[in-house]
Design an enzyme around this catalytic site. Structure first.
Site, PDB file in Angstrom:
ATOM      1  N   GLU A   1      11.113 -12.176   1.256  1.00  0.00           N
ATOM      2  CA  GLU A   1      10.087 -11.123   1.134  1.00  0.00           C
ATOM      3  C   GLU A   1       9.611 -10.964  -0.257  1.00  0.00           C
ATOM      4  O   GLU A   1       8.414 -10.385  -0.160  1.00  0.00           O
ATOM      5  CB  GLU A   1      10.858  -9.521   1.562  1.00  0.00           C
ATOM      6  CG  GLU A   1       9.634  -8.924   2.104  1.00  0.00           C
ATOM      7  CD  GLU A   1       9.879  -7.520   1.756  1.00  0.00           C
ATOM      8  OE1 GLU A   1      10.657  -7.079   0.682  1.00  0.00           O
ATOM      9  OE2 GLU A   1       9.224  -6.504   2.227  1.00  0.00           O
TER      10      GLU A   1
ATOM     11  N   THR B   1       0.662  -5.922  -0.557  1.00  0.00           N
ATOM     12  CA  THR B   1       1.658  -5.079  -1.187  1.00  0.00           C
ATOM     13  C   THR B   1       1.661  -5.672  -2.514  1.00  0.00           C
ATOM     14  O   THR B   1       1.783  -4.547  -3.289  1.00  0.00           O
ATOM     15  CB  THR B   1       3.137  -5.465  -0.579  1.00  0.00           C
ATOM     16  OG1 THR B   1       3.113  -5.218   0.879  1.00  0.00           O
ATOM     17  CG2 THR B   1       4.135  -4.629  -1.204  1.00  0.00           C
TER      18      THR B   1
HETATM   19  N1  HSE Z   1       8.326   0.343  -1.107  1.00  0.00           N
HETATM   20  C1  HSE Z   1       7.153  -0.759  -0.999  1.00  0.00           C
HETATM   21  C2  HSE Z   1       6.159  -0.326  -1.806  1.00  0.00           C
HETATM   22  C3  HSE Z   1       6.949  -1.196   0.083  1.00  0.00           C
HETATM   23  O1  HSE Z   1       5.799   0.687  -1.306  1.00  0.00           O
HETATM   24  O2  HSE Z   1       5.444  -0.940  -2.378  1.00  0.00           O
HETATM   25  C4  HSE Z   1       6.097  -2.250   0.444  1.00  0.00           C
HETATM   26  O3  HSE Z   1       6.097  -2.630   1.882  1.00  0.00           O
END
Ligand code: HSE
Length: 317
Positions: A134, A188
């Protein structure tokens, strides 16, 4: 020495909602009805190859650049297995959707390859490999709030992913979640890059209070605590501008009975917490309106917590 016993295995891993408001990189839960699937077969040769991906033509087939491929490379290396594996990925969760698409592929791949083994490992021992996969999608950062719920199922509080410290909580079963996915992509890695590197102590105190209220509310089924607690100061203020109509959808959700509302993971997916299936059904329609008005296609899921996490669908000798 671990070795393969089976000629074929197929696994699925659910999508997940991470952060859940104030729990940036800490809270996450698995959802029903949507998840990637991965088929795995041992090869005669060494190395991992990805023979195909259905549902997405843009994801790399290079195992080093693919979250499922990288997860399996890391898994085989950690076990000193030199025999290779071929993977076929069914991408049911859109990439960059904010519901743990990359984590789901990585988890399903490792679970499928584990199922090929003579003595499959417990799920806890698959965490590192899935995280390594990931990390490709999140600019190298390791956060477990998608991988762990997708693998283990449930609503998790992740204290330290590298030390594998996490705790599954049993939230009230009548709580339903609406998850909306407007059809835009947010990477992300980008959504992490726009966050502030530091926060004032006042904000940290508020975030701790919010998180505590939210967890207490979810455990007790106390609507007031959930409502007061679901606010986020770390990500929502900076990421909401990436989602057209965000404030409108939030206003609609809260005015129509949602106990809480926020961005799912790094977005663009959004979630609302509801106290019944009926409320969730009503909200899922109303919350979609601002996207409909903007001609943005939106997918809707109504779910409770998925307690199973990743599962093996098929294994053949
Ligand atoms: N906690 C992570 C973020 C999740 O908010 O960047 C990303 O899917």
């Amino acid at each position: 020495m671990k070795k393969f016993k089976h000629s074929y295995a197929k696994a699925t891993a659910p999508a997940s909602v991470s952060n859940v408001g104030p729990g940036f990189d800490v809270f996450g839960f698995a959802i029903d009805h949507v998840g990637d699937e991965v088929e795995a077969r041992p090869r005669k040769e060494s190395g991992v190859i990805i023979t195909g991906i259905s549902g997405n033509s843009e994801i790399s087939l290079d195992p080093e650049q693919n979250t499922a491929g990288k997860a399996v490379l890391s898994f085989l290396e950690s076990l000193n297995i030199t025999q290779g594996v071929e993977l076929y990925i069914h991408k049911n969760i859109p990439a960059g959707s904010g519901i743990g698409s990359s984590a789901s592929s990585a988890v399903a791949a490792v679970v499928a390859v584990n199922a090929l083994m003579e003595n499959p490992l417990p799920k806890e021992e698959l965490i590192d490999a899935a995280l390594a996969g990931e990390a490709i999608a999140s600019g190298g950062s390791i956060h477990g709030d998608n991988v762990l719920p997708s693998l283990m199922g449930g609503f998790l509080i992740i204290k330290d992913v590298e030390l594998k410290k996490f705790h599954k909580i049993e939230i009230q079963n009548y709580l339903h979640f609406v998850v909306l996915h407007p059809d835009i992509e947010i990477k992300t890695s980008y959504a992490r890059g726009i966050l502030p590197k530091e926060l004032p102590i006042k904000s940290i105190v508020e975030q701790v209070a919010n998180s505590s209220y939210l967890i207490a509310g979810l455990l007790l089924g106390n609507a007031e605590l959930i409502r007061e607690g679901v606010h986020d100061l770390i990500a929502e203020p900076y990421r909401k501008g990436l989602i057209p109509g965000y404030d409108e959808v939030k206003t609609i959700a809260l005015a129509n009975g949602a106990l809480g509302f926020n961005i799912s993971g790094s977005g663009p997916s959004l979630f609302a917490i509801c106290d019944s299936l009926k409320s969730a059904q009503k909200l899922s329609v109303l919350m979609a309106e601002p996207f409909n008005e903007r001609n943005i296609k939106v997918d809707r899921v109504i779910t409770r917590i998925n307690h199973n996490g990743a599962t093996v669908l098929d294994v053949r000798l």
